[in-house]
Design an enzyme around this catalytic site. Sequence first.
Site, PDB file in Angstrom:
ATOM      1  N   SER A   1     -40.155  72.423  18.893  1.00 51.82           N
ATOM      2  CA  SER A   1     -40.117  72.902  17.505  1.00 51.82           C
ATOM      3  C   SER A   1     -39.393  71.990  16.527  1.00 51.82           C
ATOM      4  O   SER A   1     -39.524  72.170  15.313  1.00 51.82           O
ATOM      5  CB  SER A   1     -39.494  74.300  17.459  1.00 51.82           C
TER       6      SER A   1
ATOM      7  N   SER B   1     -41.936  75.002  15.390  1.00 53.72           N
ATOM      8  CA  SER B   1     -41.600  76.076  14.486  1.00 53.72           C
ATOM      9  C   SER B   1     -40.716  75.628  13.314  1.00 53.72           C
ATOM     10  O   SER B   1     -40.510  76.428  12.396  1.00 53.72           O
ATOM     11  CB  SER B   1     -40.895  77.189  15.269  1.00 53.72           C
TER      12      SER B   1
ATOM     13  N   LYS C   1     -33.274  76.228   8.308  1.00 50.56           N
ATOM     14  CA  LYS C   1     -34.400  76.936   8.924  1.00 50.56           C
ATOM     15  C   LYS C   1     -34.120  78.431   8.942  1.00 50.56           C
ATOM     16  O   LYS C   1     -32.986  78.853   9.217  1.00 50.56           O
ATOM     17  CB  LYS C   1     -34.578  76.415  10.353  1.00 50.56           C
TER      18      LYS C   1
END
Lengths: 481, 477
Positions: A181, A157, A82
């Site tokens: 997230s 996210s 990520k």
Amino acid sequence: MIMNEPCDLTAVEARRLIGRKRLSPVELLESCIARIEMVNPTINAVVATCYDRARDEARTATEALLRGDDLPPLHGLPLGVKDLSNTEGLRTTYGSPIYADFVPDKDERIVASLRKAGAIVVGKTNTPEFGAGGNTNNAVYGATVNPFDTARTAGGSSGGSAAALATGMLPICTGSDTGGSLRRPATYNGVVALRPTVGLVPSDRRPLGFTNYGTLGPMARTVGDVALLLSGMAGGDNIDPLSYPHDVDALRRIEEIDLGGLRVAVSEDLGGAPVDNGLRKVFRDTLAHYSSVFGSCVDKDPDFTTANDVFWILRGVYFVANQKERYDNHRDQLGPNVLFNTEAGLKMTVEEIAWAEAEQTRIYRNFQSYFENFDVLICPGAPVPPFPVDQRAPEIVNGVKMEHYISASAISSWLTLTGHPVVALPIGLDATGTPFGIQIVGPRHGDRFVMGVAHALEALLSQNELTRRPIPDIRALAVEA
Amino acid sequence: MAELCELTAIEARRMIGDKSLSPVDLLESCIARVEAVNPTVNAVTAKAYDRARAEAKEAEAAVLRGDELGVLHGLPLGVKDLLQTEGILTTFGSLLFKDNVPDSDESIVATLRSAGAIVFCKTNTPEFGAGANTTNLVWGATGNPFDPARICGGSSGGSAVALATNMSPLCTGSDTGGSLRIPAAICGVVSHRSTPGLVPTEKHGFGFTTFGVQGPMARNVDDAAMMLSVMARFDPVDPLSSPMRQNLFKGVPEVDLSKLKVAVSTDLGFAIVDKRIRATFEERVGLFKSAFKECIWSEPDLSTVRKTNWVLRALQYLSRYKTLYETRADELGPNVKSNYEAGQKLSAEDIAWATTEQTNLYREMGRFFEDVDILICPTVAVPPFPVEQRYCDEIDGQKLDDYVEWMALTWGLTIPGNPVTNIPCGLEPTGTPFGLQVCGRHHDDRFILGVAKSLERLFERDPRTARPLPDIEKLLV
């Protein structure tokens, strides 16, 4: 449409084949790269890539295999990181224009740990600016779209990671989770994530170390893969105040759970979180179908009466801690979510903050009492189906207007306050045709246990084509060659 | 005098197990000692003799029946008056609670009782534990057994004095800014401030904190470790509690000092330390440094810890005493009030800064301990002052800003939350005990206790470093 390329293998299966010399890390990597090149132009999940370095590492991994070296648990497995995590030599933007050209000179701990466990970093996965929000979209890379409906969001996210997994671009990815997230994008893409007990996966970059806020965690396509990945990222470390010594290797050994012995609590909305009526129906119907497999299964909401206010206030402090310097010096380059949260935080009074910190501990303790009567809690994985990608956040749930961009996150953010481990597990499609899933909440530090429960449920759900993990139509996502 | 109450806890427990000591006789010896010296030192507050006698009889019967015996079976225990004890007066040193008799034990007390300890008295503490001079409006001041006109330290002062004078072989304590360590140092006994969460408690207002650590106090490291083996457990009621792979505190092994790289620091790089204490520390380091493989003068960078401590402490007071401050401010003491009022002046930015800084300091300690195994520094910055003085307001001519400044050596280590064992190391120049903090890595409590045990063994061979004992005869009424 089920594809049968090496990149579609589970991580556990790929690792097994590598160990038996039936699959080379080079072959697996090339398959992942080909899939990225095929569908990423449509999905926009993988942002920066480092193919050359990955190819070198895959070759080295293949040589180690042929030499008969001792192989680490993730040996030769391609990994997506990520874009909130620092990767040495690979562009890391946090989704912010301020860092559009930032190339870290050092891996952060989780990345170093996964590399050491044998994983090969292939690229970075998209995230909203500084991870703020449930729609993976930012001014640097644009939006990541849902592989099941490209007009809608992949969630966030950790949206880039979830969409990359769903489309077979990568077998394992990292994620992180403050208000949901890891869990919400997993739910929207039909993949699996674990929000671990905070501290199990230490972070050297968590600014507020003594909190249950932001934690890193594993994402993959199956529970077994999540457990394998977790064992590569967990550790006891003196860089994270909540970390503690534990047996890392035990984490990838899935615990055999007899569902018939479980005391299960079911909650449709945690006692008041916004949840779309259509999703409630899918949740109810699925649970009703499977409830008889459990030892007991009762509807019982935990008490989260004050959770909205507590989460909001602590989030304000978190943003002030994280963003104050940028707010003072680069305000024009900050997006609306970050500005909104930082400004709200700056206005909070010391009395409000003192109250919220004490109230979080009360919520935590109430939750321990609740858990004395149950082994797991099951609730929906998302508040609404994926919303249009050009929308910042869900605006209306069941006709009720949401106050701000995280109001609709209560179904996941309230659980954050408890710091309990949660597995996000797919249970099929919702009425709008995109994946839907559940959150399975385990007892404090019961990470292995809750993964064991999820693994047993996954096996059960996979026997029914309505509830098995949905897979997107890869060919439909392919760019014209 | 060779009385039963002078036995170490380990020895007493062994003798109880082999039927050569009756829990009844041990308790009576402790009670007799309390009655003999407590009028002078005022360490014990509430007494629960009748109940303790009944429990001691039952403990004796259990031994004779051949029952399975708990780790602390039959050992008398003093409980700090900040802990709730079922049926025994619990005042928190506050007039607001002068008649408070709880209807249940808090979990630490229940755990110690279920391991066989016999609670026979409560020990004195400042109001709500605020401050290191153990004095309050309910019970008055606890005196130093080496000089009753001076302070015994605090806030676990009653416990430290009860141990030093052999009133009780084991006592509980708790520590926010030094409350386990300071009184242990001043009275010449041992205490261990564990990694936060190792000893779980249900009482924290803010669960995610390095403040308010509960811990064992005893006269030697083995006794403290045995008590810790009971107190340390996994209980998710405390958000910092984590599962232990094994509880290995009972019988901690000694550590080979000659393999250690040790850092020594007089002032942790930021604290104001009296020149007599500085000289004493430097002299003692000279005596023991050759025991280590390497001993260097070095310290972690704690330059932001002062402000961090002040903000976090004030925030906690603001939460905990809001109702009392708003409704009964006139009944609160000056220490509690000053912390509360400091809290009212804070902003969201201050809190965000301090919470971030606490994490930075945690990581700084992690880096520091990559290079050294152990950090040793003094526990208290000044010799004990007269009990009438609320706190130390000046060191070597330098005025101190507030009532916690003189305790910087201890709260400096509270904020990053590293575990610390306090052990005695002879006397300071004014004739009271001198204590050392032995500090190490997070979650490395067993190793730190092992180092402390080896140091204790080393220190007892030299009168300049041996544990000092008070003259009990002088304390008799």
